[in-house]
Motif scaffolding. Structure first.
Motif, PDB file in Angstrom:
ATOM      1  N   ARG A 155      -4.780  -0.658   6.329  1.00 37.74           N
ATOM      2  CA  ARG A 155      -3.356  -0.717   6.671  1.00 37.74           C
ATOM      3  C   ARG A 155      -3.150  -0.941   8.166  1.00 37.74           C
ATOM      4  O   ARG A 155      -2.161  -1.561   8.579  1.00 37.74           O
ATOM      5  CB  ARG A 155      -2.655   0.573   6.228  1.00 37.74           C
ATOM      6  CG  ARG A 155      -2.512   0.720   4.717  1.00 37.74           C
ATOM      7  CD  ARG A 155      -1.534   1.831   4.367  1.00 37.74           C
ATOM      8  NE  ARG A 155      -1.982   3.104   4.926  1.00 37.74           N
ATOM      9  CZ  ARG A 155      -2.815   3.934   4.309  1.00 37.74           C
ATOM     10  NH1 ARG A 155      -3.291   3.627   3.117  1.00 37.74           N
ATOM     11  NH2 ARG A 155      -3.161   5.079   4.872  1.00 37.74           N
ATOM     12  N   LYS A 203       2.320   5.010  -2.217  1.00 31.52           N
ATOM     13  CA  LYS A 203       2.443   6.023  -1.178  1.00 31.52           C
ATOM     14  C   LYS A 203       3.350   7.156  -1.629  1.00 31.52           C
ATOM     15  O   LYS A 203       3.193   8.298  -1.207  1.00 31.52           O
ATOM     16  CB  LYS A 203       2.983   5.399   0.116  1.00 31.52           C
ATOM     17  CG  LYS A 203       3.029   6.361   1.290  1.00 31.52           C
ATOM     18  CD  LYS A 203       3.504   5.660   2.557  1.00 31.52           C
ATOM     19  CE  LYS A 203       3.565   6.624   3.731  1.00 31.52           C
ATOM     20  NZ  LYS A 203       4.031   5.942   4.967  1.00 31.52           N
ATOM     21  N   SER A 249       3.363  11.269  -0.805  1.00 29.41           N
ATOM     22  CA  SER A 249       4.254  11.444   0.339  1.00 29.41           C
ATOM     23  C   SER A 249       4.442  12.909   0.722  1.00 29.41           C
ATOM     24  O   SER A 249       4.594  13.224   1.901  1.00 29.41           O
ATOM     25  CB  SER A 249       5.619  10.810   0.050  1.00 29.41           C
ATOM     26  OG  SER A 249       6.225  11.403  -1.084  1.00 29.41           O
ATOM     27  N   TYR A 303      -5.511   6.963  -0.249  1.00 30.83           N
ATOM     28  CA  TYR A 303      -4.645   6.729   0.911  1.00 30.83           C
ATOM     29  C   TYR A 303      -5.431   6.871   2.217  1.00 30.83           C
ATOM     30  O   TYR A 303      -5.309   6.047   3.124  1.00 30.83           O
ATOM     31  CB  TYR A 303      -3.480   7.717   0.880  1.00 30.83           C
ATOM     32  CG  TYR A 303      -2.541   7.573   2.055  1.00 30.83           C
ATOM     33  CD1 TYR A 303      -1.502   6.645   2.031  1.00 30.83           C
ATOM     34  CD2 TYR A 303      -2.701   8.349   3.198  1.00 30.83           C
ATOM     35  CE1 TYR A 303      -0.649   6.492   3.114  1.00 30.83           C
ATOM     36  CE2 TYR A 303      -1.851   8.203   4.286  1.00 30.83           C
ATOM     37  CZ  TYR A 303      -0.828   7.285   4.242  1.00 30.83           C
ATOM     38  OH  TYR A 303       0.015   7.133   5.322  1.00 30.83           O
ATOM     39  N   TYR A 358      -4.352  -0.333  -4.928  1.00 25.55           N
ATOM     40  CA  TYR A 358      -3.245   0.300  -4.189  1.00 25.55           C
ATOM     41  C   TYR A 358      -2.165  -0.713  -3.836  1.00 25.55           C
ATOM     42  O   TYR A 358      -2.446  -1.830  -3.384  1.00 25.55           O
ATOM     43  CB  TYR A 358      -3.784   0.944  -2.915  1.00 25.55           C
ATOM     44  CG  TYR A 358      -2.729   1.603  -2.050  1.00 25.55           C
ATOM     45  CD1 TYR A 358      -2.367   2.930  -2.259  1.00 25.55           C
ATOM     46  CD2 TYR A 358      -2.094   0.890  -1.027  1.00 25.55           C
ATOM     47  CE1 TYR A 358      -1.410   3.542  -1.463  1.00 25.55           C
ATOM     48  CE2 TYR A 358      -1.134   1.500  -0.232  1.00 25.55           C
ATOM     49  CZ  TYR A 358      -0.794   2.820  -0.450  1.00 25.55           C
ATOM     50  OH  TYR A 358       0.164   3.420   0.334  1.00 25.55           O
TER      51      TYR A 358
END
Length: 207
Positions: free
Chosen positions: A144, A198, A202, A137, A193
């Protein structure tokens, strides 16, 4: 300053985050990012004495004793660190680090006031499995955000070190890479991914 609710214990892993005050930038040029990384060595990695003595990072005279940096990503207005402290001084190290960076940036760009949004945030990461999902992430932040098309295109994260595209001594990715048969397997994991992944991390993220 509010009392920290998450105890920062030696030997545990934490996701650390902070951003610019009012969402403003904290990095203003490439040298800002590089200076930030040098300060991570000096204050978090425990290389301050060697730094002041003029020894290069990773030299025999440099003995990191403070914090292992598992992964990192620096974004224009925030940063992520995955760390494992080796003593009870992480808060003090981060405070000195933040003050030093803010002071230098204010002097460099003739600005005043707070640069960062108060005290850094930290979430305890209890299992190695979560570290690999968090590292993915974190490394994908620039993708992103639309800054690059591929994660390895962003210079200011540890992802290039994970893929052996760069051989830096700041990040220590072994604890994550040990969960994969090869580095290209980790790369495939990162590139696989999808947004619903996510949910796996989280609980370790920040609002």
């Amino acid at each position: 300053m509010p009392r920290r609710t998450v105890p920062l214990l030696a030997g545990e892993h934490y996701h650390i985050y902070n951003r610019g005050n009012n969402g403003q930038r904290i990095f203003f040029e490439p040298e800002s990012y590089l200076f930030f990384l040098r300060l991570l060595r000096r204050y978090l990695r425990g290389e301050e004495q060697a730094f002041e003595a003029g020894h290069p990072p990773g030299s025999p005279e440099t003995v990191p004793a403070g914090v292992t940096i598992v992964a990192y990503c620096l974004m224009p207005n925030h940063f992520h660190l995955l760390v494992r402290p080796h003593d009870a001084e992480l808060s003090r190290r981060m405070q000195r680090f933040s003050i030093s960076y803010t002071k230098a940036i204010n002097e460099r760009f003739q600005r005043t006031g707070a640069l960062l949004e108060g005290q850094f945030q930290a979430v305890h990461v209890g299992q190695d499995e979560y570290l690999l999902h968090l590292s993915r992430y974190v490394h994908l932040n620039p993708v992103r955000a639309g800054l690059v098309k591929r994660a390895e295109g962003w210079e200011f994260s540890s992802y290039r070190d994970y893929l052996s595209l760069r051989h830096g001594t700041l990040p220590q990715p072994d604890i994550v890479l040990a969960q994969f048969p090869a580095r290209d397997a980790y790369q495939s994991f990162v590139e696989s991914y999808v947004p619903r992944d996510k949910d796996l991390v989280s609980q370790f993220l920040f609002k």
